[in-house]
Design a protein around this motif. Structure first.
Motif, PDB file in Angstrom:
ATOM      1  N   GLU A 345      -0.251 -11.108   4.571  1.00 11.01           N
ATOM      2  CA  GLU A 345       0.662 -12.257   4.632  1.00 11.01           C
ATOM      3  C   GLU A 345       2.105 -11.803   4.826  1.00 11.01           C
ATOM      4  OE1 GLU A 345       1.870 -15.875   5.112  1.00 11.01           O
ATOM      5  OE2 GLU A 345      -0.233 -15.637   4.527  1.00 11.01           O
ATOM      6  N   ASP A 346       2.578 -10.912   3.948  1.00 14.74           N
ATOM      7  CA  ASP A 346       3.989 -10.520   3.993  1.00 14.74           C
ATOM      8  C   ASP A 346       4.273  -9.455   5.048  1.00 14.74           C
ATOM      9  OD1 ASP A 346       4.008 -12.176   1.779  1.00 14.74           O
ATOM     10  OD2 ASP A 346       5.379 -10.924   0.637  1.00 14.74           O
ATOM     11  N   GLY A 347       3.257  -8.630   5.354  1.00 16.18           N
ATOM     12  CA  GLY A 347       3.456  -7.563   6.322  1.00 16.18           C
ATOM     13  C   GLY A 347       3.132  -7.980   7.735  1.00 16.18           C
ATOM     14  N   TYR A 348       1.892  -8.338   7.972  1.00 13.29           N
ATOM     15  CA  TYR A 348       1.449  -8.677   9.334  1.00 13.29           C
ATOM     16  C   TYR A 348       2.059  -9.997   9.819  1.00 13.29           C
ATOM     17  CZ  TYR A 348      -1.677 -10.121  13.117  1.00 13.29           C
ATOM     18  OH  TYR A 348      -2.181 -10.552  14.314  1.00 13.29           O
ATOM     19  N   TYR A 349       1.920 -11.045   9.013  1.00  8.08           N
ATOM     20  CA  TYR A 349       2.372 -12.356   9.477  1.00  8.08           C
ATOM     21  C   TYR A 349       3.892 -12.500   9.419  1.00  8.08           C
ATOM     22  CZ  TYR A 349      -2.338 -14.263   9.898  1.00  8.08           C
ATOM     23  OH  TYR A 349      -3.626 -14.509  10.308  1.00  8.08           O
ATOM     24  N   ASP A 350       4.510 -12.098   8.319  1.00  8.21           N
ATOM     25  CA  ASP A 350       5.945 -12.337   8.159  1.00  8.21           C
ATOM     26  C   ASP A 350       6.811 -11.290   8.845  1.00  8.21           C
ATOM     27  OD1 ASP A 350       5.263 -14.521   6.701  1.00  8.21           O
ATOM     28  OD2 ASP A 350       5.985 -13.782   4.770  1.00  8.21           O
ATOM     29  N   ARG A 351       6.323 -10.043   8.962  1.00  6.39           N
ATOM     30  CA  ARG A 351       7.172  -8.965   9.465  1.00  6.39           C
ATOM     31  C   ARG A 351       6.625  -8.277  10.709  1.00  6.39           C
ATOM     32  NH1 ARG A 351      10.920  -7.104   5.451  1.00  6.39           N
ATOM     33  NH2 ARG A 351      10.734  -8.298   3.513  1.00  6.39           N
ATOM     34  N   GLY A 352       5.441  -8.658  11.145  1.00  3.31           N
ATOM     35  CA  GLY A 352       4.896  -8.057  12.348  1.00  3.31           C
ATOM     36  C   GLY A 352       4.448  -6.619  12.182  1.00  3.31           C
ATOM     37  N   ILE A 353       4.108  -6.222  10.966  1.00  4.65           N
ATOM     38  CA  ILE A 353       3.561  -4.883  10.747  1.00  4.65           C
ATOM     39  C   ILE A 353       2.177  -4.832  11.387  1.00  4.65           C
ATOM     40  CG2 ILE A 353       2.879  -3.154   9.043  1.00  4.65           C
ATOM     41  CD1 ILE A 353       5.862  -3.716   8.999  1.00  4.65           C
ATOM     42  N   PRO A 354       1.903  -3.884  12.277  1.00  7.84           N
ATOM     43  CA  PRO A 354       0.592  -3.855  12.938  1.00  7.84           C
ATOM     44  C   PRO A 354      -0.551  -3.694  11.936  1.00  7.84           C
ATOM     45  CG  PRO A 354       2.163  -2.421  14.073  1.00  7.84           C
ATOM     46  CD  PRO A 354       2.814  -2.845  12.784  1.00  7.84           C
ATOM     47  N   LEU A 355      -1.659  -4.337  12.224  1.00 11.27           N
ATOM     48  CA  LEU A 355      -2.823  -4.227  11.353  1.00 11.27           C
ATOM     49  C   LEU A 355      -3.264  -2.781  11.188  1.00 11.27           C
ATOM     50  CD1 LEU A 355      -5.061  -7.204  12.524  1.00 11.27           C
ATOM     51  CD2 LEU A 355      -3.828  -6.999  10.355  1.00 11.27           C
ATOM     52  N   GLU A 356      -3.142  -1.989  12.262  1.00 16.97           N
ATOM     53  CA  GLU A 356      -3.583  -0.606  12.168  1.00 16.97           C
ATOM     54  C   GLU A 356      -2.722   0.205  11.203  1.00 16.97           C
ATOM     55  OE1 GLU A 356      -1.484  -0.991  16.291  1.00 16.97           O
ATOM     56  OE2 GLU A 356      -2.755  -2.217  14.967  1.00 16.97           O
ATOM     57  N   ARG A 357      -1.460  -0.190  11.017  1.00 18.08           N
ATOM     58  CA  ARG A 357      -0.624   0.488  10.015  1.00 18.08           C
ATOM     59  C   ARG A 357      -1.068   0.085   8.617  1.00 18.08           C
ATOM     60  NH1 ARG A 357       0.706   4.476   9.604  1.00 18.08           N
ATOM     61  NH2 ARG A 357       2.366   4.081   8.117  1.00 18.08           N
ATOM     62  N   ILE A 358      -1.364  -1.187   8.429  1.00 20.26           N
ATOM     63  CA  ILE A 358      -1.841  -1.628   7.114  1.00 20.26           C
ATOM     64  C   ILE A 358      -3.142  -0.909   6.762  1.00 20.26           C
ATOM     65  CG2 ILE A 358      -2.739  -3.616   5.840  1.00 20.26           C
ATOM     66  CD1 ILE A 358      -0.690  -5.342   7.344  1.00 20.26           C
ATOM     67  N   ALA A 359      -4.036  -0.774   7.749  1.00 17.59           N
ATOM     68  CA  ALA A 359      -5.287  -0.061   7.506  1.00 17.59           C
ATOM     69  C   ALA A 359      -5.041   1.413   7.211  1.00 17.59           C
ATOM     70  CB  ALA A 359      -6.222  -0.210   8.707  1.00 17.59           C
ATOM     71  N   ALA A 360      -4.049   2.006   7.870  1.00 15.40           N
ATOM     72  CA  ALA A 360      -3.762   3.428   7.639  1.00 15.40           C
ATOM     73  C   ALA A 360      -3.289   3.671   6.210  1.00 15.40           C
ATOM     74  CB  ALA A 360      -2.721   3.930   8.634  1.00 15.40           C
ATOM     75  N   VAL A 361      -2.341   2.857   5.722  1.00 17.13           N
ATOM     76  CA  VAL A 361      -1.767   3.129   4.400  1.00 17.13           C
ATOM     77  C   VAL A 361      -2.694   2.728   3.269  1.00 17.13           C
ATOM     78  CG1 VAL A 361       0.609   3.007   5.228  1.00 17.13           C
ATOM     79  CG2 VAL A 361      -0.495   0.923   4.335  1.00 17.13           C
ATOM     80  N   THR A 362      -3.714   1.915   3.578  1.00 19.80           N
ATOM     81  CA  THR A 362      -4.636   1.493   2.517  1.00 19.80           C
ATOM     82  C   THR A 362      -6.013   2.144   2.611  1.00 19.80           C
ATOM     83  OG1 THR A 362      -5.303  -0.437   3.839  1.00 19.80           O
ATOM     84  CG2 THR A 362      -3.530  -0.757   2.214  1.00 19.80           C
ATOM     85  N   SER A 363      -6.245   2.936   3.656  1.00 22.70           N
ATOM     86  CA  SER A 363      -7.574   3.535   3.792  1.00 22.70           C
ATOM     87  C   SER A 363      -7.502   4.967   4.302  1.00 22.70           C
ATOM     88  CB  SER A 363      -8.474   2.671   4.694  1.00 22.70           C
ATOM     89  OG  SER A 363      -7.882   2.466   5.968  1.00 22.70           O
ATOM     90  N   LEU A 364      -7.222   5.134   5.587  1.00 17.69           N
ATOM     91  CA  LEU A 364      -7.293   6.466   6.192  1.00 17.69           C
ATOM     92  C   LEU A 364      -6.358   7.467   5.521  1.00 17.69           C
ATOM     93  CD1 LEU A 364      -8.432   8.287   8.423  1.00 17.69           C
ATOM     94  CD2 LEU A 364      -6.549   7.506   9.891  1.00 17.69           C
ATOM     95  N   ASN A 365      -5.106   7.089   5.301  1.00 20.21           N
ATOM     96  CA  ASN A 365      -4.156   8.027   4.710  1.00 20.21           C
ATOM     97  C   ASN A 365      -4.534   8.400   3.284  1.00 20.21           C
ATOM     98  OD1 ASN A 365      -2.811   7.719   7.094  1.00 20.21           O
ATOM     99  ND2 ASN A 365      -1.017   6.699   6.242  1.00 20.21           N
ATOM    100  N   VAL A 366      -5.089   7.439   2.560  1.00 22.43           N
ATOM    101  CA  VAL A 366      -5.532   7.733   1.193  1.00 22.43           C
ATOM    102  C   VAL A 366      -6.666   8.750   1.224  1.00 22.43           C
ATOM    103  CG1 VAL A 366      -6.347   6.759  -0.986  1.00 22.43           C
ATOM    104  CG2 VAL A 366      -4.909   5.371   0.536  1.00 22.43           C
ATOM    105  N   ALA A 367      -7.609   8.547   2.133  1.00 21.21           N
ATOM    106  CA  ALA A 367      -8.728   9.484   2.248  1.00 21.21           C
ATOM    107  C   ALA A 367      -8.251  10.877   2.620  1.00 21.21           C
ATOM    108  CB  ALA A 367      -9.724   8.970   3.295  1.00 21.21           C
ATOM    109  N   LYS A 368      -7.294  10.968   3.538  1.00 18.88           N
ATOM    110  CA  LYS A 368      -6.774  12.276   3.943  1.00 18.88           C
ATOM    111  C   LYS A 368      -6.025  12.957   2.806  1.00 18.88           C
ATOM    112  CE  LYS A 368      -6.196  11.508   8.938  1.00 18.88           C
ATOM    113  NZ  LYS A 368      -5.177  11.384  10.029  1.00 18.88           N
ATOM    114  N   LEU A 369      -5.145  12.229   2.150  1.00 20.06           N
ATOM    115  CA  LEU A 369      -4.317  12.814   1.101  1.00 20.06           C
ATOM    116  C   LEU A 369      -5.149  13.343  -0.045  1.00 20.06           C
ATOM    117  CD1 LEU A 369      -1.513  13.391  -0.103  1.00 20.06           C
ATOM    118  CD2 LEU A 369      -1.522  11.055  -1.014  1.00 20.06           C
ATOM    119  N   TYR A 370      -6.200  12.619  -0.405  1.00 18.35           N
ATOM    120  CA  TYR A 370      -6.966  12.973  -1.594  1.00 18.35           C
ATOM    121  C   TYR A 370      -8.322  13.604  -1.284  1.00 18.35           C
ATOM    122  CZ  TYR A 370      -3.370  10.372  -4.039  1.00 18.35           C
ATOM    123  OH  TYR A 370      -2.164   9.935  -4.538  1.00 18.35           O
ATOM    124  N   GLY A 371      -8.556  13.961  -0.041  1.00 25.09           N
ATOM    125  CA  GLY A 371      -9.768  14.702   0.298  1.00 25.09           C
ATOM    126  C   GLY A 371     -11.047  13.919   0.108  1.00 25.09           C
TER     127      GLY A 371
END
Length: 452
Positions: A345-371
């Motif tokens: 709501e606040d990122g994608y809809y209100d600020r135009g943050i790409p969905l792929e960035r939201i997915a990165a910071v909540t999934s892929l990056n977490v997996a990479k950082l913590y193995g």
């Protein structure tokens, strides 16, 4: 034949883009990814047209056990599934981690419907002396130091050994752990009383006073110190729950001149709430909620990649602990179930943050950082941890529908888009058509995530 197909959805590929296609699942793993127009055959098919298919979220920052102790593994895992979170990492503290960890893992494997891992909270010299041993024994590669529990503030909670020396020794030991990273809660607690006394004497009892008693530069000063120590110890550091624009700027400057890895985590509430939030003291948290300018700066950090992960800092205590006034209220609040809808709501809809960035910071990056191998992305061979999101329906947040032990939410009544309608953990249905399944309620099968 495949077990399940998520057909015809918009596949959100972290840091890559959004493409139309289908995902085939077999034996709990992603077995096939088909482009638009291709057909996959399975025993069960879910029509995902006009829906987003995202990697299941991995919440890197939760406090399981702060509500109803081991029973939190039941309730909070269900709340996570409602929000599309398919794995979580939670902080574990005890006087001797070697003794307490086996039982805590066993409780999680017995009760949780989603996968989970641990961070070790380090508060004593014993923890540091046994760090490498406990890390190897339990497959834990992430450790947290609480600089806000130094001195009198720590002694009030039973922590008497936390100081800069303990921080530095932690860094020296953690660098011996493959994939090791030290997360630090950054607040200069020694200066807070300078501000707190006058605020209390003035009778302040509003949420903004919590920000004023621990202003942003006290976080930024601690961030600078942690980064400097990390560079000298040659150990990766992670600034957890960063709340301020000033703290973010400190990290940006460091990255221009130093090679030592520094990652940043922020939380949904620092992106989507301010010190003037209508929730009032219910929204008391450490570090404090800041101003809109801080939210703006942190969102820009998400957009440009300076911020690597976003979590909830979920604390499932009851509403009764949030009083009788600001100064006596507990810090922290629940957020697992609302993490993704808030960011959409606040990122994608209100600020135009790409969905792929939201997915990165909540999934892929977490997996990479913590193995976390096999997690965080829609890729053949990965665990079938997936969430199907309805991007259009507007739904009001109601704590009674979030399945947490906690009986409130600081975002009660907010209208949000981006709610999960299906959540799959290793191919198992935990949420179907917006409702928790029988498997989520009666047949928990969450696994402990051993790393390293």
């Amino acid at each position: 034949m495949l077990d399940l197909v998520l057909a015809g959805g918009e596949l959100v590929l972290p840091d890559t883009g959004v493409v139309r296609g289908s995902v085939g699942i077999k034996d709990g793993r992603i077995a096939a990814i088909a482009e638009a127009g291709e057909t996959l055959t399975a025993a069960e098919t879910i029509d995902c047209r006009d829906k987003w298919v995202m990697p299941g979220l991995i919440d890197p920052h939760t406090h399981i056990g702060f509500g109803a102790k081991e029973l939190d593994f039941e309730t909070e895992a269900r709340s996570a599934a409602i929000g599309g979170v398919t794995s979580l990492l939670t902080f574990h503290r005890s006087p001797d981690l070697r003794q307490s960890t086996p039982e805590w893992i066993a409780e999680g494997e017995t009760r949780s419907c989603i996968d989970f891992g641990l961070h070790f909270g380090l508060t004593s010299k014993l923890h540091i002396d046994t760090l490498v041993e406990t890390a190897q024994r339990f497959g834990v590669t992430s450790f947290k130091v609480y600089l806000m529990y130094k001195g009198a503030a720590g002694a009030a909670k039973g922590f008497t050994e936390i100081d800069d020396g303990l921080l530095y020794r932690t860094l020296l030991q953690a660098r011996q752990v493959p994939g090791g990273v030290v997360g630090v809660h950054c607040e200069n607690v020694e200066v807070i009383p300078v501000f707190r006394g006058p605020l209390k004497e003035a009778g302040r009892d509003d949420l903004a006073a919590w920000d004023e008693q621990s202003p942003d530069f006290l976080e930024a000063e601690n961030v600078s110190r942690v980064i400097y120590f990390g560079a000298k110890a040659e150990c990766p550091v992670n600034i957890v729950h960063l709340s301020s624009a000033e703290g973010l700027e400190i990290v940006r400057r460091h990255r221009l001149f130093h090679r030592n890895p520094v990652t940043i985590e922020t939380c949904a509430h620092y992106l989507c709430m301010t010190r003037d939030d209508p929730a009032g003291i219910v929204a008391k948290v450490n570090p404090p909620l800041r101003r809109k300018a801080d939210c703006d700066a942190l969102w820009e950090g998400v957009r440009d990649g300076a911020i690597v992960t976003v979590g909830s800092d979920h604390v499932p205590r009851k509403r009764a602990t949030k009083g009788p006034d600001l100064w006596g209220a507990s810090a922290g609040f629940p957020g697992l179930a609302t993490l993704l809808p808030l960011l959409i709501e606040d990122g994608y809809y209100d600020r135009g943050i790409p969905l792929e960035r939201i997915a990165a910071v909540t999934s892929l990056n977490v997996a990479k950082l913590y193995g976390l191998r096999g997690k965080g992305a829609i890729a053949v061979g990965n665990d079938a941890d997936l969430v199907v999101v309805d991007p259009h329906t507007i739904r009001m947040v109601d704590h009674a529908e979030l399945a947490s032990h906690s009986d409130y939410t600081p975002v009660q009544g907010r209208m949000l888009r981006g709610w999960p309608v299906h959540t799959l953990s290793r191919g198992r249905h935990l949420l179907a058509d917006g409702h928790l399944t029988e498997a989520a309620l009666t047949a928990p099968a969450g696994r402990y995530l051993r790393r390293g």
